[in-house]
Scaffold this active site. Structure first.
Site, PDB file in Angstrom:
ATOM      1  N   GLU A  17       0.844  -1.207   0.000  1.00 52.62           N
ATOM      2  CA  GLU A  17       0.000   0.000   0.000  1.00 52.62           C
ATOM      3  C   GLU A  17       0.870   1.245   0.000  1.00 52.62           C
ATOM      4  OE1 GLU A  17      -2.878   1.157  -0.352  1.00 52.62           O
ATOM      5  OE2 GLU A  17      -4.420  -0.314   0.158  1.00 52.62           O
ATOM      6  N   ASN A 156     -10.047   5.096   1.977  1.00 53.07           N
ATOM      7  CA  ASN A 156      -9.151   4.874   0.850  1.00 53.07           C
ATOM      8  C   ASN A 156      -9.310   6.003  -0.157  1.00 53.07           C
ATOM      9  OD1 ASN A 156      -7.334   2.589   0.711  1.00 53.07           O
ATOM     10  ND2 ASN A 156      -9.130   1.280   0.986  1.00 53.07           N
ATOM     11  N   ASP A 217     -10.206   1.095  -4.238  1.00 51.26           N
ATOM     12  CA  ASP A 217      -9.196   1.122  -3.180  1.00 51.26           C
ATOM     13  C   ASP A 217      -8.384   2.406  -3.338  1.00 51.26           C
ATOM     14  OD1 ASP A 217      -6.987   0.402  -1.379  1.00 51.26           O
ATOM     15  OD2 ASP A 217      -7.680  -1.661  -1.554  1.00 51.26           O
TER      16      ASP A 217
END
Length: 310
Positions: A17, A156, A217
Site C-alpha cells: 500500500e 481509501n 481502493d
C-alpha cells in the site's frame, strides 16, 4: 495479448500500500501493512530496503525537511530519516484493537491526511483526519488536528485534483468514491457529492467467479485531472475522467491491486501495489506474483507526490 506490466519486486508483500515516487532520491516507497514494513526500491538497481515498524503501518508521505511522516495503528509519527527514531506527532481516540490507520497522503499545502479502517467492517466508524504541523499553522508548529470526513468503513482513495480545488475520498466497503470542493488555504470541504458509485459484490460471489468488477481502493490523479483507482478483487485499474466516467480499464496481473502512483523523471511510469494476504490458493496459483509491485508506461504524466511540511 501480453499485459504490459513488469514486476518491480521479486519478493511479494502481504498487503502492499501507499506507494509514492520520491523525486529527490529517485526511489519508490511503499508499505506492507500486516508485515509492518516500510519499503523503498531503487528501481534502476533492482534493490529493496525494508524498515520494520512496531505496529501496522497504513500510509506514509515524504517530508520537506527529510524523512517521512507515518500513520501507524494508533497515531501519526515522524521519522527524520529512513530507519530513524519514530517520534509521535498525534494520537487519536479510536480503539486500536478494532481500528487502525489506512490510506493517507500529504495535501498540496503540506498537511498530512490519514483515514482509518474499522476492522470488524460492520459499522461506519472510519474517519479522515488532517494533521497540520506547518510553522505558520497558528499553533506555533505544534500539530493542529482536524476531522475532515467520517461515516466510512475503510478509508481509501485520498487524492486532490490538479488545481487543488477538489478532494476525493473513498469508502471501499460501500463501493463509493466521494468528492468535495476544497479550498486549500482554509482546508474547507464543501459541496459533497458522489463521484462514482460501483455495484456491490453480488450475494454468494466467491473469488474466481465472474460478475464482480471489484471495489475502489487506493488512487492517484494525473495532470489532466483523471482519477486512477485500483479495483480490489477486480484485477484491474480504472482511469476515470474528472466527471467520473471510465476512460480506460487496465487489467493487472493480480486479483487485488491496492494503490497506484506515478513516478520516474517524467512521471509517466505508473506503479501499483498489490495484495496476497488471505487470498485463496487457486487465486494465487493463477496470479503467482500477487503482492508484488508492478509498473507500466502511460501516455499522461501523473501529479508529483506532495510533501509533508513541519
Amino acid at each position: 495479448m501480453t499485459i504490459p506490466w513488469q514486476a518491480v519486486t521479486g519478493q511479494p508483500d502481504e498487503l502492499g500500500e501507499s506507494p509514492f515516487w520520491h523525486p529527490h532520491e529517485q526511489m519508490l516507497y511503499w508499505v506492507d501493512i500486516p508485515a509492518r514494513q516500510v519499503r523503498r526500491a531503487n528501481v534502476f538497481m533492482g534493490t529493496v530496503d525494508s524498515w520494520a515498524m512496531p505496529q501496522d503501518v497504513g500510509c506514509i508521505a515524504p517530508a520537506t525537511s527529510g524523512g517521512l511522516v507515518l500513520a501507524l495503528r494508533d497515531g501519526i509519527y515522524r521519522a527524520r530519516e529512513f530507519g530513524g527514531a519514530l517520534l509521535p506527532l498525534a494520537r487519536f481516540n479510536h480503539d486500536p484493537r478494532t481500528t487502525r490507520f489506512n490510506d493517507g497522503k500529504a495535501d498540496p499545502l503540506g498537511r498530512f491526511w490519514a483515514g482509518t479502517m474499522y476492522e470488524p467492517r460492520d459499522a461506519r466508524k472510519a474517519e479522515l483526519y488532517s494533521v497540520d504541523c506547518r510553522p505558520a499553522n497558528g499553533n506555533g508548529g505544534k500539530p493542529v488536528i482536524q476531522l475532515k470526513a467520517l461515516n466510512g468503513v475503510i478509508a481509501n482513495g485520498l487524492a486532490w485534483s490538479p488545481g487543488a480545488d477538489t478532494v476525493y475520498w473513498t469508502d471501499t466497503t460501500n463501493h463509493v468514491i466521494q468528492a468535495w470542493d476544497w479550498e486549500p488555504h482554509s482546508s474547507a470541504m464543501r459541496k459533497h457529492r458522489i463521484f462514482r458509485q460501483f455495484a456491490p459484490k453480488p450475494a454468494g460471489w466467491q473469488p474466481g467467479m465472474d460478475g464482480y468488477g471489484g471495489r475502489p481502493d487506493g488512487a492517484a490523479v494525473d495532470t489532466q485531472g483523471n482519477y486512477w483507482v485500483s479495483m480490489f478483487e477486480g484485477g484491474r485499474l480504472l482511469k476515470l475522467s474528472p466527471s467520473g466516467e471510465t476512460l480506460a480499464d487496465y487489467p493487472v496481473p493480480a486479483r487485488c491491486p491496492t494503490m497506484p502512483c506515478f513516478g520516474g523523471d517524467d512521471l509517466q511510469t505508473l506503479y501499483v501495489t498489490t495484495a496476497r494476504h488471505g487470498r485463496p490458493a487457486d487465486e494465487l496459483a493463477q496470479y503467482p506474483q500477487s503482492g508484488c509491485v508492478f509498473s507500466r508506461r502511460v501516455d499522461v504524466p501523473g501529479l508529483p507526490v506532495n510533501f509533508f511540511s513541519d
